[in-house]
Design a protein around this motif. Structure first.
Motif, PDB file in Angstrom:
ATOM      1  N   TYR A  45       0.810  -1.221   0.000  1.00  0.00           N
ATOM      2  CA  TYR A  45       0.000   0.000   0.000  1.00  0.00           C
ATOM      3  C   TYR A  45       0.849   1.279   0.000  1.00  0.00           C
ATOM      4  N   THR A  46       2.177   1.139   0.018  1.00  0.00           N
ATOM      5  CA  THR A  46       3.055   2.308   0.065  1.00  0.00           C
ATOM      6  C   THR A  46       2.751   3.335  -1.032  1.00  0.00           C
ATOM      7  N   PRO A  47       2.345   2.923  -2.247  1.00  0.00           N
ATOM      8  CA  PRO A  47       2.003   3.937  -3.256  1.00  0.00           C
ATOM      9  C   PRO A  47       0.880   4.886  -2.829  1.00  0.00           C
ATOM     10  N   GLN A  48       0.151   4.560  -1.743  1.00  0.00           N
ATOM     11  CA  GLN A  48      -0.870   5.496  -1.253  1.00  0.00           C
ATOM     12  C   GLN A  48      -0.246   6.801  -0.775  1.00  0.00           C
ATOM     13  N   TYR A  49       1.068   6.815  -0.510  1.00  0.00           N
ATOM     14  CA  TYR A  49       1.734   8.074  -0.176  1.00  0.00           C
ATOM     15  C   TYR A  49       1.427   9.132  -1.239  1.00  0.00           C
ATOM     16  N   GLU A  50       1.413   8.702  -2.502  1.00  0.00           N
ATOM     17  CA  GLU A  50       1.151   9.638  -3.601  1.00  0.00           C
ATOM     18  C   GLU A  50      -0.222  10.289  -3.453  1.00  0.00           C
ATOM     19  N   ASP A  51      -1.242   9.485  -3.139  1.00  0.00           N
ATOM     20  CA  ASP A  51      -2.585  10.034  -3.001  1.00  0.00           C
ATOM     21  C   ASP A  51      -2.776  10.772  -1.679  1.00  0.00           C
ATOM     22  N   LEU A  52      -2.046  10.382  -0.640  1.00  0.00           N
ATOM     23  CA  LEU A  52      -2.073  11.161   0.604  1.00  0.00           C
ATOM     24  C   LEU A  52      -1.506  12.562   0.336  1.00  0.00           C
ATOM     25  N   HIS A  81      14.342   7.361  11.325  1.00  0.00           N
ATOM     26  CA  HIS A  81      13.530   8.530  10.970  1.00  0.00           C
ATOM     27  C   HIS A  81      14.090   9.230   9.736  1.00  0.00           C
ATOM     28  N   GLU A  82      15.414   9.357   9.662  1.00  0.00           N
ATOM     29  CA  GLU A  82      16.044  10.018   8.518  1.00  0.00           C
ATOM     30  C   GLU A  82      15.807   9.230   7.232  1.00  0.00           C
ATOM     31  N   GLU A  83      15.918   7.905   7.304  1.00  0.00           N
ATOM     32  CA  GLU A  83      15.685   7.074   6.113  1.00  0.00           C
ATOM     33  C   GLU A  83      14.233   7.156   5.663  1.00  0.00           C
ATOM     34  N   ILE A  84      13.309   7.138   6.601  1.00  0.00           N
ATOM     35  CA  ILE A  84      11.881   7.206   6.265  1.00  0.00           C
ATOM     36  C   ILE A  84      11.567   8.542   5.598  1.00  0.00           C
ATOM     37  N   LEU A  85      12.029   9.627   6.207  1.00  0.00           N
ATOM     38  CA  LEU A  85      11.764  10.951   5.662  1.00  0.00           C
ATOM     39  C   LEU A  85      12.374  11.106   4.271  1.00  0.00           C
ATOM     40  N   GLY A  86      13.607  10.652   4.103  1.00  0.00           N
ATOM     41  CA  GLY A  86      14.260  10.715   2.795  1.00  0.00           C
ATOM     42  C   GLY A  86      13.499   9.926   1.745  1.00  0.00           C
ATOM     43  N   PHE A  87      13.059   8.716   2.103  1.00  0.00           N
ATOM     44  CA  PHE A  87      12.287   7.871   1.188  1.00  0.00           C
ATOM     45  C   PHE A  87      11.000   8.578   0.764  1.00  0.00           C
ATOM     46  N   CYS A  88      10.274   9.133   1.738  1.00  0.00           N
ATOM     47  CA  CYS A  88       8.983   9.764   1.443  1.00  0.00           C
ATOM     48  C   CYS A  88       9.132  10.999   0.570  1.00  0.00           C
ATOM     49  N   LYS A  89      10.145  11.804   0.843  1.00  0.00           N
ATOM     50  CA  LYS A  89      10.357  13.021   0.049  1.00  0.00           C
ATOM     51  C   LYS A  89      10.845  12.684  -1.356  1.00  0.00           C
ATOM     52  N   LYS A  90      11.811  11.765  -1.453  1.00  0.00           N
ATOM     53  CA  LYS A  90      12.398  11.421  -2.751  1.00  0.00           C
ATOM     54  C   LYS A  90      11.392  10.718  -3.663  1.00  0.00           C
ATOM     55  N   ASN A  91      10.672   9.736  -3.128  1.00  0.00           N
ATOM     56  CA  ASN A  91       9.799   8.917  -3.968  1.00  0.00           C
ATOM     57  C   ASN A  91       8.390   9.464  -4.152  1.00  0.00           C
ATOM     58  N   TYR A  92       7.901  10.253  -3.172  1.00  0.00           N
ATOM     59  CA  TYR A  92       6.506  10.700  -3.247  1.00  0.00           C
ATOM     60  C   TYR A  92       6.333  12.199  -3.026  1.00  0.00           C
ATOM     61  N   GLY A  93       7.417  12.924  -2.811  1.00  0.00           N
ATOM     62  CA  GLY A  93       7.334  14.367  -2.614  1.00  0.00           C
ATOM     63  C   GLY A  93       6.518  14.764  -1.399  1.00  0.00           C
ATOM     64  N   VAL A  94       6.537  13.926  -0.371  1.00  0.00           N
ATOM     65  CA  VAL A  94       5.696  14.139   0.810  1.00  0.00           C
ATOM     66  C   VAL A  94       6.060  15.445   1.514  1.00  0.00           C
ATOM     67  N   THR A  95       5.040  16.280   1.710  1.00  0.00           N
ATOM     68  CA  THR A  95       5.204  17.506   2.493  1.00  0.00           C
ATOM     69  C   THR A  95       4.223  17.561   3.660  1.00  0.00           C
TER      70      THR A  95
END
Length: 166
Positions: A45-52, A81-95
Motif C-alpha cells: 500500500y506504500t504507493p498510497q503516499y502519492e494520493d495522501l 527517521h532520517e531514512e523514512i523521511l528521505g524515502f517519502c520526500k524522494k519517492n513521493y514528494g511528501v510535504t
C-alpha cells in the motif's frame, strides 16, 4: 455518515514528536479535520503516499493529513527517521506532517492509537489498525467519525464525501 459521539478524552491532549524531532501538541490541530494514517515504506500500500500527498495539496484547506510510520505489520518500516523521511520526500514528494515511528498495536501501542482504537477514549470505535495504511478521520470538533481499512484510497469517494460534511 456515522454519528460521532463526544469522546471521553480529547485528541488535543496528545503531544508527539515529528519525524524531525520537534514536539507537536495536537492542540494546534483544533478546529481542523484530520486524516491519521499508519504508514510504512515497504508495503504493497506504500504507493498510497502519492494520493495522501495529493489529498494534502488539493484538500489541505479542509483536512490535515498526518502520517505515523510504524513497523507493526510484516516489518515493513524498518528504517530510521532520517531514512523514512528521505524515502517519502524522494519517492513521493511528501510535504504533509510525518511523526516519529511508533507502535500502533500491541502492548507498546502509542497513546494516540490507544485513543483512536478505544471506545472508552474516543466515544465509539474499538478498531485497531489491521495493517499498514489504515485511516482514521477526525472531524473539526475532535470527534472520531470514521475508520477506513488499508484498501481504502485516501482520495476515495467515501473520504471526500465525509470532508464535504463540514
Amino acid at each position: 455518515m456515522l454519528k460521532a459521539k463526544m469522546p471521553m478524552a480529547e485528541i488535543y491532549d496528545i503531544k508527539m514528536r515529528s519525524i524531525e524531532g520537534e514536539e507537536i501538541s495536537f492542540e494546534k490541530f483544533r478546529g481542523k479535520w484530520l486524516l491519521l494514517v499508519n504508514v510504512a515504506s515497504r508495503c504493497g500500500y506504500t504507493p498510497q503516499y502519492e494520493d495522501l500527498q495529493r489529498l494534502h495539496e488539493t484538500y489541505g484547506n479542509k483536512v490535515t493529513v498526518l502520517g505515523f510510520p510504524a513497523n507493526n505489520f510484516g516489518g515493513q518500516e524498518p528504517g530510521t527517521h532520517e531514512e523514512i523521511l528521505g524515502f517519502c520526500k524522494k519517492n513521493y514528494g511528501v510535504t504533509f506532517q510525518l511523526f516519529e515511528k511508533i507502535s500502533v498495536t500491541g502492548s507498546d501501542q502509542h497513546p494516540l492509537y490507544q485513543w483512536l482504537s478505544n471506545a472508552d477514549k474516543n466515544g465509539w470505535n474499538d478498531q485497531e489498525p489491521t495493517w499498514n495504511f489504515c485511516k482514521y478521520l477526525v472531524n473539526a470538533n475532535g470527534q472520531l467519525v470514521k475508520f477506513y481499512n488499508s484498501g481504502v484510497n485516501p482520495l476515495s469517494e467515501d473520504i471526500l464525501k465525509e470532508l464535504s460534511q463540514e
